[in-house]
Motif scaffolding. Sequence first.
Motif: not given
Lengths: 355, 72
Positions: A187, A190, A209, A211-213, A215-217, B8, B10, B65-72
């Motif tokens: 996550x 997020x 949230x 879904x946003x992750x 859709x992000x690279x 949403x 942070x 809510x952000x549409x782009x959130x960086x995963x890990x």
Amino acid sequence: MIDKSRILYEAATEVRRRLHEMKESHIGQINQQLENLYCAIGRVRKFQRRLVLCSTRTWKAALRRTLQDMEGALHDVLYQKQNTEYSIFQAKRDVPKVVDVFGELKQMEDEFSEVSYDRDESVLSVITEPVVLEGVHLGEFEIRLYLGQMSSIENSYPFNVVALDPNPTTGDDSVTHPHVRDECLCTGDGSAAIKNSLINGRVCDFFSLVRSILNTYNANSPHVSLSKWHGIPCSDCGDSVNPDESYFCQFCESDLCPDCSSICQSCEGSACLRCIQTCRLCDEPVCPRCIVECQDCNEELCMKCLDDDKCPCNQIEVEENRDGTEQEKGQGTAVDENKEPKENFETSRTSSGDP
Amino acid sequence: MKVLWINNDGGGFADYVEVEEGTTVEGFFSEKLPGRESEDFLIRVNRQPVAKDYSLQEGDRVTMTPTKIEGA
């Protein structure tokens, strides 16, 4: 339509029940955390008594140690205090009404193409639009929220991300998305927002949230980078190879498939078929760093052949020496034909450190 | 007037905040998330998408809510 609303209402009721469970678990933790806090305060009082004793008797070394111990104990008091405050905050939190949770689920129907609730498994799920990251098509994903696991959210996330039309990375079917392995989403940024949305029953925010992750690279820390998603192209033959099965030529810095690479028999490093060389005697592959040249005849040999004195010029010198000895015999000098070659005979070498 | 703002971005915290009468959604966004682009957010008022120039009302529930959130 009525049936769908009824199903969503059942789901809303179940979500609310789980939120109550979460709240109850925090109430149950408060007593234990207060006990931990009392213990931490007890340690501070103990060190306070020791401090007085050390000051009175001017025990300087013991005083220094006691001050350090006191510092640690005070940190622990602060830590236990924060834990207790967090549990009290969560226990005081109002659980949203069923109508509010129902509103969340109705909003999910507008935000996602498909919303479903499995009453038996207690799973609420949505399906995303097809995910495409930097031209790589990863397909639709189903985000499954396991309502029965919501109360353990402090320890683990109660959801999975399932690829419905998987396009996993080459060589590892468990990685269906750069940030999903074994159906678990990393996550990243997020994390806090996801946890807070679930704790407060904002399930639509939770799914948005996630879904946003998806859709992000994040190129800085994927399980597998998108540039290597379909494997690495071999520099020689062009075939796609699994990154875990690829080789690397350290001399021309190219990626290789197993068929186009060779291993140096001296150092076991890998090299491409253009960079690898061959020992003239034993015919084994040798990398440019390990190949050595005989100073006398310039033959390219591996270290093993050179160490074993197998260079052809060494053999010729041995024979010449033997011929010379036999000629001396013919001139009247007694020679023992079984005598070993002279001990001061040496082989020229190009490498250093030899005995 | 007060509105419930759920951020949403942070930490994902929700709180009631004071806004002036006549504040639009666009104005509220610029005030709360300065330097960010509204196109990068899913903005809902009372769970519904609204126009930029919608004027906030007492008790409105605003979610960003952000549409782009960086995963890990």
